[in-house]
Design an enzyme around this catalytic site. Sequence first.
Site, short mmCIF file in Angstrom:
data_model
loop_
_atom_site.label_atom_id
_atom_site.label_comp_id
_atom_site.label_asym_id
_atom_site.label_seq_id
_atom_site.Cartn_x
_atom_site.Cartn_y
_atom_site.Cartn_z
N ASP A 50 1.00 -1.13 0.02
CA ASP A 50 -0.09 -0.11 0.08
C ASP A 50 0.86 1.01 -0.04
O ASP A 50 0.77 2.20 -0.79
CB ASP A 50 -0.99 0.13 1.26
N ASP A 118 -6.50 4.97 -4.36
CA ASP A 118 -6.41 4.05 -3.24
C ASP A 118 -5.08 2.95 -4.18
O ASP A 118 -5.39 2.48 -4.89
CB ASP A 118 -7.82 3.24 -3.29
N ASP A 121 -6.71 -1.48 -3.42
CA ASP A 121 -7.93 -1.54 -2.84
C ASP A 121 -8.14 -3.20 -2.50
O ASP A 121 -7.80 -3.86 -3.31
CB ASP A 121 -8.99 -1.18 -3.55
N THR A 123 -7.06 -4.76 0.96
CA THR A 123 -5.68 -4.97 1.63
C THR A 123 -5.91 -6.23 2.57
O THR A 123 -5.13 -7.16 2.43
CB THR A 123 -5.24 -3.77 2.47
N THR A 195 -19.50 -6.72 0.45
CA THR A 195 -18.13 -7.15 1.08
C THR A 195 -17.86 -8.50 1.71
O THR A 195 -18.95 -9.31 1.88
CB THR A 195 -18.12 -6.17 2.44
N HIS A 198 -16.27 -6.91 5.73
CA HIS A 198 -16.45 -5.78 6.53
C HIS A 198 -17.99 -6.00 6.99
O HIS A 198 -18.61 -4.80 6.94
CB HIS A 198 -16.04 -4.58 6.21
N GLY A 220 -12.84 -5.42 -1.96
CA GLY A 220 -12.69 -4.17 -2.59
C GLY A 220 -13.77 -3.72 -3.27
O GLY A 220 -14.66 -4.21 -3.84
N LYS A 224 -15.46 -5.15 -6.80
CA LYS A 224 -17.01 -5.48 -6.89
C LYS A 224 -17.66 -4.65 -8.09
O LYS A 224 -18.39 -5.17 -8.69
CB LYS A 224 -17.62 -4.94 -5.51
N ASP A 247 -11.95 4.89 -2.62
CA ASP A 247 -12.60 3.76 -2.92
C ASP A 247 -13.67 3.75 -3.99
O ASP A 247 -13.64 2.70 -4.90
CB ASP A 247 -13.23 2.99 -1.60
P1 AMP Z 1 -15.11 -4.27 1.22
O1 AMP Z 1 -16.07 -4.07 0.42
O2 AMP Z 1 -15.07 -4.62 2.78
O3 AMP Z 1 -14.10 -5.05 0.63
O4 AMP Z 1 -14.63 -2.53 1.43
C1 AMP Z 1 -14.01 -1.92 0.25
C2 AMP Z 1 -13.18 -0.79 0.67
O5 AMP Z 1 -13.73 -0.03 1.88
C3 AMP Z 1 -11.92 -1.30 1.40
O6 AMP Z 1 -10.94 -0.42 0.77
C4 AMP Z 1 -12.16 -1.48 2.57
O7 AMP Z 1 -10.82 -1.19 3.29
C5 AMP Z 1 -13.06 -0.32 2.97
N1 AMP Z 1 -13.70 -0.56 4.35
C6 AMP Z 1 -14.95 -1.00 4.23
N2 AMP Z 1 -15.52 -1.15 5.43
C7 AMP Z 1 -14.72 -0.75 6.29
C8 AMP Z 1 -14.35 -0.79 7.63
N3 AMP Z 1 -15.19 -1.07 8.40
N4 AMP Z 1 -13.13 -0.42 8.09
C9 AMP Z 1 -12.11 0.12 7.24
N5 AMP Z 1 -12.35 0.05 6.12
C10 AMP Z 1 -13.42 -0.46 5.38
MG MG Z 2 -9.78 0.66 -0.57
MG MG Z 3 -6.23 0.88 -0.06
#
Ligand code: AMP
Ligand code: MG
Ligand code: MG
Length: 311
Positions: A50, A118, A121, A123, A195, A198, A220, A224, A247
């Site tokens: 990153d 980003d 995306d 991580t 997600t 998360h 990410g 998606k 994002d």
């Molecule tokens: P995800 O859909 O969970 O893969 O998240 C998409 C983007 O939003 C990624 O960059 C995640 O790191 C960020 N993200 C989503 N929810 C959270 C969370 N609760 N805390 C930190 N980053 C999040």
């Molecule tokens: Mg991201």
């Molecule tokens: Mg990132």
Amino acid sequence: MTTSVPVIVRLLASSVSVASRAGKIVRDVMSKGELGIIEKGKDDYQTEADRSAQRCIVASLSALYPKVNIIGEEDSPDNEGDVASDWLVSEADKEVLSLECPANLKGVKEEDIVVWVDPLDGTSEYTQGFLEHVTVLIGISVNEKPVAGVIHQPYYKTMMGTEKIMGRTIWGLQEAGVGGFTLAPPPDSLVITTTRSHSNPLVERALQVMNATQILRVGGAGYKVLQLLEGNASIYVFASPGCKKWDTCAPEAVLSAAGGKLTDILGNFYKYGAAESHPNKTGVLAAVNDELHSYALNRLPQELKDTLANK
Ligand code: AMP
Ligand code: MG
Ligand code: MG
């Protein structure tokens, strides 16, 4: 590179080349195996990939476009300074350079542009080995709106005869369209993407009301939106805070250039000016077209929308 090409088109063409270089950095860090994981917050990680990919992107773009305002996820005083010369990219993608610039963007100046980066995306997925979910995102906004963007997949494999080529770069420009992949129609039945790392009760409640035949849980925001563009899903729902402007800027730009729509779960567009706060507090709702976006928006109960709006 000729300077008669409008700055938006040049910046997008440079971003395509820079994202690909950043993608190689992401692969190199993984092959070395020293990820240098730091926990930035709850469920929020940063690795050497990153940090390094961000430095490559920001140093390259700011050398070429010094007046553009670049905001990166990994901006921090500890992550600045000189970068190795082989991280400084000055090339620009030829196909993108030859695009016709939309009339309303021809006169845009560097100082009118905000770029949201980003560098990696997904991580969580990167550290857990779901490498195909990882993307590098560069979103270009003008007057608060995402007008162009790049989604690079460092781990996408293409075979050229017997040779394996790693990585592909998808781009979109308002009115000019999208490239770097083949746009596909949505699936016949309702597939929702969301997600994988998360989730929470609100996210699950929003999924339940959609009446979907399948839920595709991938990592990410970039990956998606790629599921929408490639016909694997038709709606992306994330009824939770957590995503940030970096994002959604590039994914929104590419999706809207392909005829789709990305908003919060209340149906409002996010704004991408430099003074905007970074979190996308009211979640993400994206669809391949207006009709499916309205379908999802109408399905979400008001009480759930109110809960997120008042968080
Ligand atoms: P995800 O859909 O969970 O893969 O998240 C998409 C983007 O939003 C990624 O960059 C995640 O790191 C960020 N993200 C989503 N929810 C959270 C969370 N609760 N805390 C930190 N980053 C999040
Ligand atoms: Mg991201
Ligand atoms: Mg990132």
